[in-house]
Write an enzyme that holds these catalytic residues in place. Structure first.
Site, PDB file in Angstrom:
ATOM      1  N   THR A   1      -5.547   8.286  -4.877  1.00  0.00           N
ATOM      2  CA  THR A   1      -5.628   8.199  -3.424  1.00  0.00           C
ATOM      3  C   THR A   1      -4.787   9.299  -2.776  1.00  0.00           C
ATOM      4  O   THR A   1      -5.199   9.942  -1.815  1.00  0.00           O
ATOM      5  CB  THR A   1      -5.132   6.826  -2.933  1.00  0.00           C
ATOM      6  OG1 THR A   1      -5.909   5.821  -3.556  1.00  0.00           O
ATOM      7  CG2 THR A   1      -5.268   6.697  -1.430  1.00  0.00           C
TER       8      THR A   1
ATOM      9  N   GLU B   1       0.831  -1.214   0.000  1.00  0.00           N
ATOM     10  CA  GLU B   1       0.000   0.000   0.000  1.00  0.00           C
ATOM     11  C   GLU B   1       0.859   1.255   0.000  1.00  0.00           C
ATOM     12  O   GLU B   1       0.496   2.271  -0.586  1.00  0.00           O
ATOM     13  CB  GLU B   1      -0.922   0.020   1.233  1.00  0.00           C
ATOM     14  CG  GLU B   1      -2.105  -0.930   1.155  1.00  0.00           C
ATOM     15  CD  GLU B   1      -3.135  -0.521   0.120  1.00  0.00           C
ATOM     16  OE1 GLU B   1      -2.758  -0.265  -1.032  1.00  0.00           O
ATOM     17  OE2 GLU B   1      -4.337  -0.498   0.458  1.00  0.00           O
TER      18      GLU B   1
END
Lengths: 309, 309
Positions: free
Chosen positions: B184, B131
């Site tokens: 994001t 991530e």
């Protein structure tokens, strides 16, 4: 209307915030309790009779129980009043819900005399008028557990209180009240109006963990979640002995704990009674060594809230 | 070490944040899934073979699955490597955990090939390195449900991930992915670093309510708690049709919902399948009327996370 009946209400002390749940969590204690005697009167309005030595106001609009009862009576169409005699055991300003006990006990008692016509959520709404008199804020985190019993979540207070009872596993609670004065209003003023988002995220991770720990009877998770990165660092400065009580209680085996409401009382949760007793010894040692008068309670969670006898 | 076995992993899409639980809540979906084939290699290191058309990096340190696998291999004393062939169905940038699926699927698969030597919490820790490659942040709110399945609370991520699986009642999930791009990293940048304390209190009341609603199978409470006063007001501006999808889905009977992760996908939870179907119709109508390409999924919560076949 029956104007001759008199009832007695035991209104419990309560612990608000529960470390990570500022303004949204609270639980009721089996000790101490205020004792209140209520009866209906033909004369509309509220009569407050203080039978203790705390010299609280008797004018209903300035009295916590009075303001709560006036709010309740506004929702009663009949011409009726309430007289309440109050014997407070929960010392005002101790941080274990003294004002909430007066407000909750008053509305629970009046509701019984009026034939249980209001829901618990409505009683919370009335009693919040009492909290407003005490602290200027209509908060429900002591009121709700005082009325529902057990551990309660106050998900929201507007438009109506949304109270969620949370089933909790058996817990022992040790409370110490060091005899210093902290005004709830002052304890609110010192809080910052804005908080770092990263701290808020930690806080809602912990509050979610605490709720899950309670509902799943996961004591370790309860302990890990009893962490407050927002309120405690600010308020604990007002409470001498705070860090030592907390550290030594954990060493003694407590799951965790912190400031009760806005203090100065501190509470610790334990899984075993023997641990809670060891925590009580720790608390006494800390405040004795600091030369501060103090009072301790070793109790459990009150599952029913105000009791009527 | 067995270097001839090859396994196939289905790595599910996930919904992070779940409206009020920014960075701490997530759940896994039964559709869509990425498919990954893994095998151990005698040559240490990681080999990434992309078998889809997304043109993702194949250099392991720059690839989500690669970074996660490198983190896992650092904890393996033997000289061994992993080759992974990836067929992504979950479109990168869709907001339903595309990068997390790659990272979670990779470490779950490698762990199986290595004899299940790591705990789920350790796998989450490894996958978070993936991530970090995708968004610059080691967040676990997609990773954790991808590995544990179901609804998961990420109470904390340091020092080690503290993941709490939350038993949830049956729920139908409708997802719409409008084909617009939101990074994001950009969706994080627009968030304010500080939030009003009063909003944070509302948020932790809601996250506590959502956890209680899930664990107590209280659908009404789940619905009331699906409210975000902090993140959604900022991020929803990036998503055309957001307000209309939300309002009309509620009208159609959805419990509630909002932005999936950092968007642009939106999700809605429903108690009944027929409601979830009506919500899908609403979503299609809104984006058709806006002239935006879109894709919808009607699915349920995946209870087991990554599946190995």
């Amino acid at each position: 209307m029956n104007f001759s009946d008199s009832i007695t209400v035991l209104a419990p002390a309560t612990v608000a915030n529960v470390v990570c749940g500022f303004d949204v969590l609270g639980f009721a204690l089996n000790e101490p309790n205020d004792t209140m005697h209520l009866r209906l009167t033909e004369q509309p309005g509220v009569v407050i009779i203080n039978e203790d030595d705390y010299d609280l106001p008797t004018e209903p609009t300035r009295n916590v129980a009075g303001a709560a009862l006036l709010a309740l009576l506004r929702a009663v169409p009949e011409a009726v009043g309430v007289e309440v005699r109050i014997n407070k055991t929960i010392k005002p300003g101790s941080g274990i819900g003294s004002s909430a006990a007066s407000a909750a006990g008053a509305v629970v008692g009046a509701n019984r005399l009026l034939g249980e016509r209001f829901s618990k959520a409505e009683l919370v709404d009335f009693a919040m008028y009492g909290e407003e008199v005490a602290s200027g804020v209509r908060h429900a985190d002591n009121i709700a557990p005082g009325i529902y019993g057990g551990v309660t979540l106050i998900r929201a207070t507007t438009p109506l209180p949304d109270i969620v009872p949370l089933a909790a596993p058996p817990l022992f609670v040790t409370v110490v009240h060091p005899q210093i004065e902290i005004k709830t209003s002052h304890a609110r003023q010192i809080l910052k109006e804005h908080v770092p988002l990263k701290d808020a995220i930690k806080q809602w991770g912990n509050v979610a963990g605490l709720v899950a720990g309670l509902l799943q009877s996961d004591y370790d998770l309860i302990g890990r979640s009893l962490e407050d990165v927002i309120i405690e660092p600010v308020r604990s400065i007002l409470i001498p002995g705070f860090a030592e009580v907390k550290a030594r209680s954990r060493e003694a085996g407590a799951l965790g704990g912190g400031i009760s409401g806005s203090g100065p009382s501190l509470f610790m949760l334990s899984r075993e009674e023997a641990t809670a007793q060891a925590v009580e010894v720790v608390m006494r040692e800390v405040y004795t060594s600091l030369g501060l008068d103090h009072h301790t309670y070793l109790t459990t969670i009150n599952q029913q809230g105000c009791r009527i006898s």
